[in-house]
Design an enzyme around this catalytic site. Structure first.
Site, mmCIF file in Angstrom:
data_model
loop_
_atom_site.group_PDB
_atom_site.id
_atom_site.type_symbol
_atom_site.label_atom_id
_atom_site.label_comp_id
_atom_site.label_asym_id
_atom_site.label_seq_id
_atom_site.Cartn_x
_atom_site.Cartn_y
_atom_site.Cartn_z
ATOM 1 N N LYS A 189 0.838 -1.208 0.000
ATOM 2 C CA LYS A 189 0.000 0.000 0.000
ATOM 3 C C LYS A 189 0.874 1.260 0.000
ATOM 4 O O LYS A 189 1.562 1.537 0.973
ATOM 5 C CB LYS A 189 -0.911 0.036 1.227
ATOM 6 C CG LYS A 189 -1.999 1.103 1.042
ATOM 7 C CD LYS A 189 -2.636 1.556 2.318
ATOM 8 C CE LYS A 189 -1.924 2.696 2.973
ATOM 9 N NZ LYS A 189 -1.903 3.961 2.209
ATOM 10 N N GLY A 241 6.692 4.302 8.485
ATOM 11 C CA GLY A 241 5.830 5.460 8.682
ATOM 12 C C GLY A 241 6.023 6.026 10.072
ATOM 13 O O GLY A 241 7.078 5.853 10.690
ATOM 14 N N SER A 242 4.994 6.660 10.572
ATOM 15 C CA SER A 242 5.119 7.370 11.847
ATOM 16 C C SER A 242 5.087 6.407 13.034
ATOM 17 O O SER A 242 4.520 5.314 12.959
ATOM 18 C CB SER A 242 3.982 8.376 11.978
ATOM 19 O OG SER A 242 2.754 7.690 11.968
ATOM 20 N N THR A 243 5.666 6.851 14.123
ATOM 21 C CA THR A 243 5.689 6.045 15.342
ATOM 22 C C THR A 243 4.267 5.811 15.851
ATOM 23 O O THR A 243 3.934 4.720 16.316
ATOM 24 C CB THR A 243 6.555 6.750 16.402
ATOM 25 O OG1 THR A 243 7.896 6.806 15.893
ATOM 26 C CG2 THR A 243 6.553 6.011 17.731
ATOM 27 N N GLY A 246 2.771 3.129 13.821
ATOM 28 C CA GLY A 246 3.516 1.905 14.151
ATOM 29 C C GLY A 246 3.014 1.265 15.435
ATOM 30 O O GLY A 246 2.865 0.045 15.531
ATOM 31 N N GLU A 263 9.621 0.474 10.730
ATOM 32 C CA GLU A 263 10.639 1.515 10.473
ATOM 33 C C GLU A 263 9.939 2.837 10.729
ATOM 34 O O GLU A 263 9.140 3.284 9.902
ATOM 35 C CB GLU A 263 11.114 1.446 9.019
ATOM 36 C CG GLU A 263 11.720 0.133 8.606
ATOM 37 C CD GLU A 263 13.180 0.007 8.967
ATOM 38 O OE1 GLU A 263 13.728 0.931 9.608
ATOM 39 O OE2 GLU A 263 13.774 -1.020 8.630
ATOM 40 N N CYS A 297 13.307 10.331 7.525
ATOM 41 C CA CYS A 297 13.177 9.745 8.866
ATOM 42 C C CYS A 297 14.457 9.915 9.676
ATOM 43 O O CYS A 297 14.422 10.109 10.880
ATOM 44 C CB CYS A 297 12.805 8.278 8.750
ATOM 45 S SG CYS A 297 13.884 7.391 7.619
ATOM 46 N N GLU A 394 9.601 15.105 16.086
ATOM 47 C CA GLU A 394 10.032 15.044 14.692
ATOM 48 C C GLU A 394 9.290 16.133 13.910
ATOM 49 O O GLU A 394 8.063 16.133 13.870
ATOM 50 C CB GLU A 394 9.677 13.658 14.142
ATOM 51 C CG GLU A 394 10.206 13.403 12.771
ATOM 52 C CD GLU A 394 9.860 12.011 12.261
ATOM 53 O OE1 GLU A 394 8.733 11.548 12.516
ATOM 54 O OE2 GLU A 394 10.711 11.401 11.601
HETATM 55 P P1 NAD Z 1 2.047 7.671 8.478
HETATM 56 O O1 NAD Z 1 2.360 6.738 9.587
HETATM 57 O O2 NAD Z 1 0.978 8.659 8.663
HETATM 58 O O3 NAD Z 1 1.668 6.868 7.175
HETATM 59 C C1 NAD Z 1 2.507 5.853 6.649
HETATM 60 C C2 NAD Z 1 1.662 4.878 5.873
HETATM 61 O O4 NAD Z 1 0.785 4.206 6.785
HETATM 62 C C3 NAD Z 1 0.764 5.513 4.818
HETATM 63 O O5 NAD Z 1 0.733 4.659 3.698
HETATM 64 C C4 NAD Z 1 -0.587 5.561 5.513
HETATM 65 O O6 NAD Z 1 -1.671 5.539 4.623
HETATM 66 C C5 NAD Z 1 -0.553 4.284 6.334
HETATM 67 N N1 NAD Z 1 -1.422 4.282 7.503
HETATM 68 C C6 NAD Z 1 -1.954 5.348 8.172
HETATM 69 N N2 NAD Z 1 -2.694 4.916 9.213
HETATM 70 C C7 NAD Z 1 -2.614 3.560 9.221
HETATM 71 C C8 NAD Z 1 -3.144 2.549 10.079
HETATM 72 N N3 NAD Z 1 -3.882 2.848 11.122
HETATM 73 N N4 NAD Z 1 -2.833 1.267 9.806
HETATM 74 C C9 NAD Z 1 -2.052 0.951 8.762
HETATM 75 N N5 NAD Z 1 -1.548 1.858 7.916
HETATM 76 C C10 NAD Z 1 -1.811 3.163 8.142
HETATM 77 O O7 NAD Z 1 3.434 8.348 8.139
HETATM 78 P P2 NAD Z 1 3.726 9.406 7.011
HETATM 79 O O8 NAD Z 1 3.297 10.731 7.527
HETATM 80 O O9 NAD Z 1 3.222 8.940 5.695
HETATM 81 O O10 NAD Z 1 5.317 9.323 6.903
HETATM 82 C C11 NAD Z 1 6.142 10.040 7.713
HETATM 83 C C12 NAD Z 1 6.701 9.170 8.820
HETATM 84 O O11 NAD Z 1 7.381 8.047 8.286
HETATM 85 C C13 NAD Z 1 7.726 9.913 9.615
HETATM 86 O O12 NAD Z 1 7.494 9.706 10.993
HETATM 87 C C14 NAD Z 1 9.037 9.275 9.196
HETATM 88 O O13 NAD Z 1 10.054 9.378 10.141
HETATM 89 C C15 NAD Z 1 8.643 7.889 8.928
HETATM 90 N N6 NAD Z 1 9.612 7.215 8.056
HETATM 91 C C16 NAD Z 1 10.445 6.275 8.595
HETATM 92 C C17 NAD Z 1 11.401 5.643 7.807
HETATM 93 C C18 NAD Z 1 12.333 4.612 8.400
HETATM 94 O O14 NAD Z 1 12.956 3.887 7.630
HETATM 95 N N7 NAD Z 1 12.451 4.510 9.703
HETATM 96 C C19 NAD Z 1 11.504 5.964 6.459
HETATM 97 C C20 NAD Z 1 10.655 6.925 5.934
HETATM 98 C C21 NAD Z 1 9.692 7.541 6.747
#
Ligand code: NAD
Length: 484
Positions: A189, A241-243, A246, A263, A297, A394
């Site tokens: 996704k 994605g975001s903590t 996660g 991650e 990130c 962040e």
């Molecule tokens: P986000 O967590 O809002 O979204 C990430 C993904 O998760 C999107 O595809 C979103 O649609 C999906 N998502 C949202 N809610 C969900 C749920 N309840 N269940 C399952 N999936 C869901 O994060 P973002 O704003 O898209 O990205 C930014 C974040 O990603 C930052 O915190 C950044 O640090 C992190 N990031 C981490 C790494 C790493 O390797 N550690 C790399 C890139 C980005």
């Protein structure tokens, strides 16, 4: 207090990347079982260009029924895919790598159009690294035993993969390349604001004649991701994605026999000692925080300067920031492109306001920003207290918070004073000091005298609230196999 600096008037002629050969579809469907299909719900959302706010295409939004169909397709494809001789499987992965290279220019332009990142970065970093990940894991497909200490391995099965918007194609590559090489089938996704390159990757899977159902791509929002995570037919979840999300995923998968890698976010320290080559360090600081508008990130968002050189480094950095070119992502001279979305811009603005309210000193480069689109000029905060929100949270934007230290021990203590543990940079002339500091830091990746270097052979991942599991290198195979 706010200080501004007018960007130096170095006039470059515009150098826009040509886009006339790019043919985006008006509408993109879901990629399920090797074919394009409309979503059950009939729902479509536009994906927009954040530099102009203009729509680029209509994107199908997958719902629970589509997740069901994609997981079923992946399940059906699994037995043949996992039994395929590993060498043959590797050839498919290799073919995907080659096709990414063939379509590199198109992919780079679409990545910049959809996400706002400078073309120089999508062309020279995102796309070549995405291809490199497929090449690298193609090589592992028939050597898995060697990568896993001689143990017999089985694929996990059907994997659900969820990626963010900051490196859309690259994150898809980080996820799909090892999964496929290890014999898994996948449902991926992409993020809501940047689905296009993942959909072009689906076209590439078709061109590579990947068997139907091995890769399924479901654009959608958080609810699509949540449905995927909760689907009982998923054997492993890989999330970037975001903590906050996660943690939700970890809770949703608790008690299930499921592989999970997370991650997550970061607030990484970039530490400059007084014996460092300061001009080189300034370039590393700029790369650490302004690369991809700070939507990284592992961005070096906390700059820790040794007190004796702090003023000098801040002055050099501020001067260098005035030379950054902010604007059209498709211009080859652009250093800092558009903020990915209106929502992200609001988040950055809210945190920067909090920084000012809490008493830190703000300096923002006074460059001319385009009238339309989402923009934030490079910003530097000094007089930052460790408890300020800009030192703790962040920001995920082009904003660096500067703090100082006196001793090596204090540098390590301050760098570790965070809930995250993704990355760090250490700038020093002494190898022994760099190693000693690195040993003291709780961070997954530590760069010495450089920053934001990525390579498919090198594992990447976090500690603490930055998540767990590693992607990249031989370590990146481990989450995609069961070892016996
Ligand atoms: P986000 O967590 O809002 O979204 C990430 C993904 O998760 C999107 O595809 C979103 O649609 C999906 N998502 C949202 N809610 C969900 C749920 N309840 N269940 C399952 N999936 C869901 O994060 P973002 O704003 O898209 O990205 C930014 C974040 O990603 C930052 O915190 C950044 O640090 C992190 N990031 C981490 C790494 C790493 O390797 N550690 C790399 C890139 C980005």
């Amino acid at each position: 207090m706010t200080a501004t600096r007018t960007a130096l008037a170095w006039e470059y002629s515009p150098a826009p990347e040509a886009t006339d050969h790019i043919r985006l579809g008006e509408r993109y469907e879901l990629f399920v079982d090797g074919a394009w299909r409309p979503p059950e719900s009939g729902a479509y959302e536009p994906t927009i260009n954040p530099a102009t706010e203009e729509p680029l295409a209509e994107i199908a939004q997958a719902g629970a029924a589509d997740v069901e169909a994609a997981v079923a397709a992946a399940r059906e494809a699994l037995p043949r895919w996992r039994r395929l001789p590993a060498l043959e499987r590797g050839k498919y992965v290799f073919r995907i790598a080659r096709l990414i290279q063939e379509r590199a220019r198109e992919l780079a332009i679409v990545e910049s159009l959809d996400g706002g990142k400078p073309i120089r970065e999508s062309r020279d970093v995102d796309v070549p690294l995405a291809a490199a990940h497929f090449f690298y894991y193609a090589g592992w497909a028939d050597k898995l035993r060697y990568g896993l200490a001689g143990r017999a391995v089985e694929p996990m099965g059907v994997v659900g993969q969820i990626v963010p918007w900051n490196f859309p194609l690259l994150m898809a590559a980080w996820k799909l390349a090892p999964a496929l090489a290890c014999g898994n089938t996948a449902v991926l996704k992409p993020a809501e604001t940047t689905p296009l390159t993942a959909l072009l990757l689906a076209e590439i899977c078709q061109e590579a004649e990947l068997p139907a159902g091995v890769v399924n791509i479901l654009p959608g929002d958080g609810s699509t991701g949540a449905a995927l995570v909760r689907h009982p037919g998923i054997d492993k979840i890989a999330f970037t994605g975001s903590t906050e999300v996660g943690k939700d995923i970890q809770a949703a998968t608790a008690g299930r026999d499921i592989g999970l890698t997370l991650e997550l976010g970061g607030k990484s320290a970039n530490i400059v000692f007084d014996d460092a080559a300061l001009d080189q360090a300034v370039e590393g600081i700029v790369n650490g925080i302004f690369f991809n508008q700070g939507h990284v990130c592992c961005a070096g968002s906390r700059l820790l300067l040794q007190e004796s050189v702090a003023d000098e480094v801040i002055e050099k950095l501020w001067r260098r920031m005035g030379l950054l070119r902010v604007g059209d992502p498709l211009d080859k001279n652009t250093d800092v492109g558009a903020i990915n979305s209106a929502e992200q811009l609001q988040r950055i603005e809210a945190l920067v306001d909090a920084g000012e309210r809490e008493g830190a000193t703000r300096r923002t480069v006074a460059c001319r920003l385009p009238d339309r689109g989402y923009w934030f000029a490079p910003t530097l905060f000094t007089d930052v207290a460790p408890v300020n929100r800009i030192a703790v949270e962040e920001i995920f934007g082009p904003v660096v918070s500067v703090m100082t230290f006196r001793t090596q021990a204090e540098a390590v203590e301050k760098a570790n004073a965070t809930a995250y543990g993704l990355a760090a940079g250490v700038w020093t002339d002494k190898g022994s000091r760099a190693l000693a500091v690195a040993r003291g830091l709780k961070a997954g990746t530590i760069w010495q005298n450089t920053y934001n270097q990525f390579d498919p052979t090198s594992p990447f991942g976090g500690y603490k609230e930055s998540g767990f599991g590693r992607e990249g290198g031989a370590a990146g195979l481990r989450p995609y196999v069961r070892v016996s």
